[in-house]
Scaffold this motif. Structure first.
Motif, short mmCIF file in Angstrom:
data_model
loop_
_atom_site.label_atom_id
_atom_site.label_comp_id
_atom_site.label_asym_id
_atom_site.label_seq_id
_atom_site.Cartn_x
_atom_site.Cartn_y
_atom_site.Cartn_z
N ARG A 72 0.84 -1.54 -0.47
CA ARG A 72 -0.15 -0.31 0.44
C ARG A 72 0.87 1.23 -0.10
NH1 ARG A 72 -5.59 -1.76 1.47
NH2 ARG A 72 -5.86 0.54 2.58
N PHE A 73 0.48 2.32 -0.51
CA PHE A 73 0.49 3.30 -0.87
C PHE A 73 -0.35 4.41 -0.62
CE2 PHE A 73 0.32 2.60 -5.37
CZ PHE A 73 0.19 4.02 -5.96
N LEU A 74 0.79 5.80 -0.09
CA LEU A 74 -0.11 7.20 0.24
C LEU A 74 0.10 7.43 -1.63
CD1 LEU A 74 0.48 8.21 3.53
CD2 LEU A 74 -2.01 7.41 1.69
N GLY A 75 -1.12 7.79 -2.59
CA GLY A 75 -0.68 8.82 -2.88
C GLY A 75 -2.06 8.82 -4.10
N ASP A 76 -1.52 10.00 -5.18
CA ASP A 76 -2.74 9.72 -6.18
C ASP A 76 -3.42 8.86 -7.53
OD1 ASP A 76 -4.71 10.70 -8.48
OD2 ASP A 76 -4.50 12.13 -7.93
N GLY A 77 -3.57 8.41 -7.18
CA GLY A 77 -3.36 6.65 -7.58
C GLY A 77 -3.90 6.72 -9.45
N ARG A 78 -5.18 7.61 -9.55
CA ARG A 78 -5.42 8.15 -10.85
C ARG A 78 -4.15 8.57 -11.96
NH1 ARG A 78 -7.64 11.94 -14.45
NH2 ARG A 78 -7.75 13.53 -12.41
N ARG A 79 -3.35 9.57 -11.14
CA ARG A 79 -1.62 10.09 -12.15
C ARG A 79 -0.92 9.27 -11.62
NH1 ARG A 79 -4.47 14.52 -14.72
NH2 ARG A 79 -5.49 15.49 -12.94
N VAL A 80 -0.74 8.03 -10.80
CA VAL A 80 0.53 7.29 -10.69
C VAL A 80 0.29 6.62 -12.09
CG1 VAL A 80 1.85 5.69 -9.71
CG2 VAL A 80 1.02 7.65 -8.82
N ARG A 81 -0.92 6.19 -11.68
CA ARG A 81 -1.78 5.42 -13.62
C ARG A 81 -1.02 6.13 -14.34
NH1 ARG A 81 -6.59 4.89 -11.70
NH2 ARG A 81 -6.01 2.98 -10.50
N GLN A 82 -1.53 7.57 -15.36
CA GLN A 82 -1.43 8.14 -16.03
C GLN A 82 0.02 8.35 -16.44
OE1 GLN A 82 -2.85 11.64 -16.10
NE2 GLN A 82 -2.64 12.60 -17.68
N MET A 83 1.01 8.30 -15.37
CA MET A 83 2.24 8.52 -15.37
C MET A 83 2.37 7.08 -16.15
SD MET A 83 3.81 9.84 -12.41
CE MET A 83 3.61 9.29 -10.66
N LEU A 84 1.87 5.86 -15.12
CA LEU A 84 2.61 4.53 -16.15
C LEU A 84 2.25 4.15 -17.71
CD1 LEU A 84 2.26 2.26 -12.74
CD2 LEU A 84 4.17 3.50 -13.55
N VAL A 85 0.57 4.36 -17.30
CA VAL A 85 0.70 4.60 -19.02
C VAL A 85 1.22 5.26 -20.29
CG1 VAL A 85 -1.58 5.20 -20.44
CG2 VAL A 85 -1.99 3.93 -18.18
N ASN A 86 2.10 6.60 -19.81
CA ASN A 86 2.06 7.73 -20.87
C ASN A 86 3.88 6.59 -20.99
OD1 ASN A 86 0.33 9.58 -20.45
ND2 ASN A 86 1.51 11.09 -19.52
N LEU A 87 4.22 6.38 -20.11
CA LEU A 87 5.79 5.81 -20.24
C LEU A 87 5.63 3.42 -20.86
CD1 LEU A 87 7.15 6.02 -16.62
CD2 LEU A 87 7.99 7.33 -17.96
N LEU A 88 4.72 3.51 -20.68
CA LEU A 88 4.41 1.72 -21.26
C LEU A 88 4.19 2.74 -22.79
CD1 LEU A 88 2.33 0.23 -18.09
CD2 LEU A 88 5.05 0.01 -19.58
N SER A 89 3.21 3.63 -23.22
CA SER A 89 2.50 3.76 -24.18
C SER A 89 3.98 4.18 -25.43
CB SER A 89 1.67 4.89 -24.39
OG SER A 89 0.60 4.63 -23.29
N ASN A 90 5.28 4.95 -24.63
CA ASN A 90 6.26 5.52 -25.49
C ASN A 90 6.72 4.52 -25.72
OD1 ASN A 90 5.75 8.41 -25.22
ND2 ASN A 90 7.21 8.45 -24.35
N ALA A 91 7.21 3.67 -24.60
CA ALA A 91 7.73 2.13 -24.96
C ALA A 91 7.44 1.21 -26.28
CB ALA A 91 7.52 1.73 -23.58
#
Length: 168
Positions: A72-91
């Protein structure tokens, strides 16, 4: 089929507008995070799921590596997901057909930090281009930029969202 193209174009424009609005809000210091308890595996799983069809279409093997057990972590899950999607999409975008893309997540409880790493078998980034990497509206390789559509906003948003979370 034509309706499908129109729908895809509409989604692309909507995503572009959302990215522009996010950057504008960040620049005006008016974007706030919705901090809540999140499950690391759930956030990572959903990000991978969002790029899975494009990876499959290109014949790219997509993998996810997360720590065993619930994290578990404290964060904005939607924004963390958005970061990961952007990185994965580029890859996925820049990895040739038949390649691989992997997302690895690690938790450091001592430092109270998460580390996300995206690796791919794409062409890589020239050392002289690294300082330009997270700048808005910047695409590094003009030959590849012409080949692959993009706005140059995705990585700038990744950087901004990471910094809003206190990371880098």
């Amino acid at each position: 089929r034509s309706l499908g193209y129109v729908e895809e174009a509409g989604r692309h424009l909507l995503a572009l507008l959302a990215d522009l609005l996010d950057l504008a809000r960040i620049g005006a210091e008016r974007l706030s995070l919705s901090i809540d308890a999140c499950m690391l595996e759930e956030v990572c799983d959903s990000a991978v799921a969002m790029v899975r069809s494009e990876a499959r279409r290109k014949g790219i093997a997509l993998s996810l590596h997360v720590p065993p057990g619930p994290v578990r972590f404290l964060g904005d899950g939607r924004r963390v997901r958005q970061m990961l999607v952007n990185l994965l999409s580029n890859a996925v975008k820049f990895t040739p057909a038949g390649g691989t893309v992997a997302l690895a997540a690690a938790a450091d409880s001592e430092r109270q930090a998460l580390r996300f790493e995206v690796r791919d078998t794409g062409p890589g980034i020239a050392a002289e281009d690294l300082p330009k990497l997270f700048q808005p509206f910047t695409q590094l390789d003009t030959r590849l930029s012409r080949e692959h559509a993009g706005t140059g906003l995705g990585l700038a948003l990744v950087r901004s969202f990471a910094e809003l979370h206190g990371g880098r």
